[in-house]
Design a protein around this motif. Structure first.
Motif, PDB file in Angstrom:
ATOM      1  N   PHE A   1      19.285  41.483  37.267  1.00  0.00           N
ATOM      2  CA  PHE A   1      18.495  40.938  36.158  1.00  0.00           C
ATOM      3  C   PHE A   1      19.152  39.690  35.581  1.00  0.00           C
ATOM      4  O   PHE A   1      18.461  38.741  35.187  1.00  0.00           O
ATOM      5  CB  PHE A   1      18.303  41.996  35.068  1.00  0.00           C
ATOM      6  N   LEU A   2      20.482  39.681  35.520  1.00  0.00           N
ATOM      7  CA  LEU A   2      21.183  38.520  35.004  1.00  0.00           C
ATOM      8  C   LEU A   2      20.953  37.304  35.883  1.00  0.00           C
ATOM      9  O   LEU A   2      20.674  36.203  35.384  1.00  0.00           O
ATOM     10  CB  LEU A   2      22.681  38.798  34.909  1.00  0.00           C
ATOM     11  N   PHE A   3      21.065  37.483  37.194  1.00  0.00           N
ATOM     12  CA  PHE A   3      20.894  36.351  38.101  1.00  0.00           C
ATOM     13  C   PHE A   3      19.487  35.773  37.986  1.00  0.00           C
ATOM     14  O   PHE A   3      19.304  34.557  37.914  1.00  0.00           O
ATOM     15  CB  PHE A   3      21.169  36.768  39.545  1.00  0.00           C
ATOM     16  N   VAL A   4      18.498  36.646  37.953  1.00  0.00           N
ATOM     17  CA  VAL A   4      17.113  36.187  37.809  1.00  0.00           C
ATOM     18  C   VAL A   4      16.924  35.482  36.469  1.00  0.00           C
ATOM     19  O   VAL A   4      16.246  34.449  36.367  1.00  0.00           O
ATOM     20  CB  VAL A   4      16.136  37.373  37.946  1.00  0.00           C
ATOM     21  N   ALA A   5      17.548  36.029  35.404  1.00  0.00           N
ATOM     22  CA  ALA A   5      17.434  35.418  34.084  1.00  0.00           C
ATOM     23  C   ALA A   5      18.055  34.026  34.064  1.00  0.00           C
ATOM     24  O   ALA A   5      17.485  33.092  33.481  1.00  0.00           O
ATOM     25  CB  ALA A   5      18.108  36.311  33.040  1.00  0.00           C
ATOM     26  N   HIS A   6      19.230  33.866  34.682  1.00  0.00           N
ATOM     27  CA  HIS A   6      19.864  32.547  34.767  1.00  0.00           C
ATOM     28  C   HIS A   6      18.907  31.534  35.403  1.00  0.00           C
ATOM     29  O   HIS A   6      18.744  30.409  34.910  1.00  0.00           O
ATOM     30  CB  HIS A   6      21.134  32.618  35.633  1.00  0.00           C
ATOM     31  N   TYR A   7      18.285  31.950  36.503  1.00  0.00           N
ATOM     32  CA  TYR A   7      17.376  31.064  37.221  1.00  0.00           C
ATOM     33  C   TYR A   7      16.164  30.691  36.354  1.00  0.00           C
ATOM     34  O   TYR A   7      15.809  29.509  36.237  1.00  0.00           O
ATOM     35  CB  TYR A   7      16.911  31.730  38.508  1.00  0.00           C
ATOM     36  N   LEU A   8      15.538  31.690  35.735  1.00  0.00           N
ATOM     37  CA  LEU A   8      14.338  31.447  34.948  1.00  0.00           C
ATOM     38  C   LEU A   8      14.632  30.576  33.730  1.00  0.00           C
ATOM     39  O   LEU A   8      13.847  29.685  33.377  1.00  0.00           O
ATOM     40  CB  LEU A   8      13.730  32.777  34.501  1.00  0.00           C
ATOM     41  N   LEU A   9      15.771  30.818  33.071  1.00  0.00           N
ATOM     42  CA  LEU A   9      16.125  30.030  31.897  1.00  0.00           C
ATOM     43  C   LEU A   9      16.354  28.568  32.269  1.00  0.00           C
ATOM     44  O   LEU A   9      15.853  27.653  31.604  1.00  0.00           O
ATOM     45  CB  LEU A   9      17.385  30.601  31.242  1.00  0.00           C
ATOM     46  N   PHE A  10      17.092  28.352  33.347  1.00  0.00           N
ATOM     47  CA  PHE A  10      17.346  26.978  33.776  1.00  0.00           C
ATOM     48  C   PHE A  10      16.044  26.277  34.141  1.00  0.00           C
ATOM     49  O   PHE A  10      15.812  25.132  33.745  1.00  0.00           O
ATOM     50  CB  PHE A  10      18.306  26.976  34.975  1.00  0.00           C
ATOM     51  N   MET A  11      15.178  26.957  34.895  1.00  0.00           N
ATOM     52  CA  MET A  11      13.932  26.341  35.324  1.00  0.00           C
ATOM     53  C   MET A  11      12.991  26.099  34.156  1.00  0.00           C
ATOM     54  O   MET A  11      12.205  25.138  34.166  1.00  0.00           O
ATOM     55  CB  MET A  11      13.254  27.223  36.373  1.00  0.00           C
ATOM     56  N   ALA A  12      13.043  26.947  33.136  1.00  0.00           N
ATOM     57  CA  ALA A  12      12.186  26.754  31.968  1.00  0.00           C
ATOM     58  C   ALA A  12      12.430  25.398  31.340  1.00  0.00           C
ATOM     59  O   ALA A  12      11.490  24.654  31.008  1.00  0.00           O
ATOM     60  CB  ALA A  12      12.429  27.866  30.948  1.00  0.00           C
ATOM     61  N   TYR A  13      13.711  25.029  31.193  1.00  0.00           N
ATOM     62  CA  TYR A  13      14.037  23.738  30.591  1.00  0.00           C
ATOM     63  C   TYR A  13      13.872  22.585  31.573  1.00  0.00           C
ATOM     64  O   TYR A  13      13.709  21.439  31.162  1.00  0.00           O
ATOM     65  CB  TYR A  13      15.466  23.760  30.033  1.00  0.00           C
ATOM     66  N   ARG A  14      13.906  22.881  32.854  1.00  0.00           N
ATOM     67  CA  ARG A  14      13.712  21.808  33.844  1.00  0.00           C
ATOM     68  C   ARG A  14      12.249  21.395  33.905  1.00  0.00           C
ATOM     69  O   ARG A  14      11.950  20.202  34.020  1.00  0.00           O
ATOM     70  CB  ARG A  14      14.181  22.261  35.228  1.00  0.00           C
ATOM     71  N   ILE A  15      11.336  22.352  33.824  1.00  0.00           N
ATOM     72  CA  ILE A  15       9.928  22.037  34.052  1.00  0.00           C
ATOM     73  C   ILE A  15       9.117  21.890  32.778  1.00  0.00           C
ATOM     74  O   ILE A  15       7.951  21.508  32.839  1.00  0.00           O
ATOM     75  CB  ILE A  15       9.260  23.109  34.945  1.00  0.00           C
ATOM     76  N   GLY A  16       9.710  22.186  31.622  1.00  0.00           N
ATOM     77  CA  GLY A  16       8.966  22.071  30.371  1.00  0.00           C
ATOM     78  C   GLY A  16       9.741  21.283  29.332  1.00  0.00           C
ATOM     79  O   GLY A  16      10.966  21.305  29.322  1.00  0.00           O
ATOM     80  N   PRO A  17       9.042  20.568  28.422  1.00  0.00           N
ATOM     81  CA  PRO A  17       9.723  19.861  27.344  1.00  0.00           C
ATOM     82  C   PRO A  17      10.496  20.840  26.468  1.00  0.00           C
ATOM     83  O   PRO A  17      10.036  21.959  26.213  1.00  0.00           O
ATOM     84  CB  PRO A  17       8.577  19.210  26.553  1.00  0.00           C
TER      85      PRO A  17
END
Length: 294
Positions: free
Chosen positions: A219-235
């Motif tokens: 869950f941590l690894f998936v969370a790291h990925y999702l959090l990083f991508m959230a800021y990459r693809i959204g303002p």
């Protein structure tokens, strides 16, 4: 990946917070019997293994070295410092108090983005962000007994977490999100191992601990990925308010795992969190539409 949809970034943030709280719940259960940095070490081993599996499956393993490049490394150093303080706070404070302290992260992120990146906020967005902050406090309902050295560690988690999210915006788009997540998992594992060897003695884990921390690593690894991508693809201004969903998922965890039903104040807070987050996104999209029409 199509990044034009206005809800893609916020959706990633909502899912990231859900994964983080699931991970936190499992760690909280594991700290009942194990010292905090050992918990981080065991979870870090699991997360790193999962990271290698994902990278190998997607053919990204040869690019794992990018996890230790300058900007990625800076981002993950912030993450490591934040987590090393957070685990001690989580082991010694009620979850509600830790969550309450963490809710200032979006405010720091948005203010930082306004100062560093020139992202315009406006009084309406700031008012809505403050409303979400108030809602998060209503959900977490911290107690006065939470003011301690552990509360300061929880506060440091929020500050360095904001630094992590701001640094994420400067990571090159050529670096895959999974590589960044792998780097975060490995660096936290390294930091936790050093502190464990310096300050703790190894405690033989029970099978339950192994299962909990093995799943927490995923869950941590998936969370790291999702959090990083959230800021990459959204303002930042559209994504950061949904960080308040930490409080929402915290209530869900309390009901499902610990049998704690939220009171009327907590339910009101959840409504405020959702309203404020959605309103910030809608305001941002309205501004974009007006700008295109001008």
């Amino acid at each position: 990946m199509n990044t034009d949809h206005p809800l893609r970034g916020p959706l990633f943030m909502v899912l990231a917070t859900a994964c983080y709280v699931t991970n936190d719940t499992m760690m909280k259960l594991a700290t009942d019997g194990l010292p905090p940095y050992q918990v981080l070490v065991m979870r870090g081993i699991s997360a790193t293994i999962w990271g290698v599996v994902f990278l190998a499956f997607l053919g990204l393993l040869p690019r794992a070295g990018q996890a230790f490049g300058g900007r990625v490394l800076l981002r993950n150093l912030f993450e490591t410092i934040a987590v090393l303080g957070y685990i001690v706070a989580l082991a010694n404070m009620p979850i509600a108090d830790v969550l309450a302290l963490g809710q200032i992260t979006p405010l720091i992120v948005l203010l930082g983005a306004s100062f560093l990146f020139g992202e315009r906020l406006g009084w309406m967005r700031m008012a809505l962000i403050s409303l979400g902050f108030a809602g998060a406090l209503m959900v977490a309902q911290p107690t006065a007994t939470g003011i301690s050295v552990y509360a300061l560690l929880g506060l440091s988690n929020a500050v360095f977490g904001a630094g992590r999210d701001l640094a994420s915006r400067r990571v090159s788009s050529e670096v895959p999100g999974l590589v960044v997540a792998f780097g975060a998992s490995f660096l936290v594992l390294t930091g936790a191992l050093i502190l464990h060897l310096c300050f703790e003695s190894w405690v033989t884990p029970e099978p339950t601990h192994i299962v909990l921390l093995g799943a927490a690593g995923l869950f941590l690894f998936v969370a790291h990925y999702l959090l990083f991508m959230a800021y990459r693809i959204g303002p930042t201004s559209a994504v950061a308010p949904f960080y308040y969903f930490f409080a929402f998922w915290g209530v869900v965890s309390g009901i499902v795992v610990f049998g704690h039903l939220p009171n009327a104040l907590a339910f009101t807070g959840i409504v405020l969190i959702v309203i404020s987050g959605v309103a910030v996104v809608l305001i941002g999209q309205r501004r974009k539409s007006l700008a295109r029409a001008a």
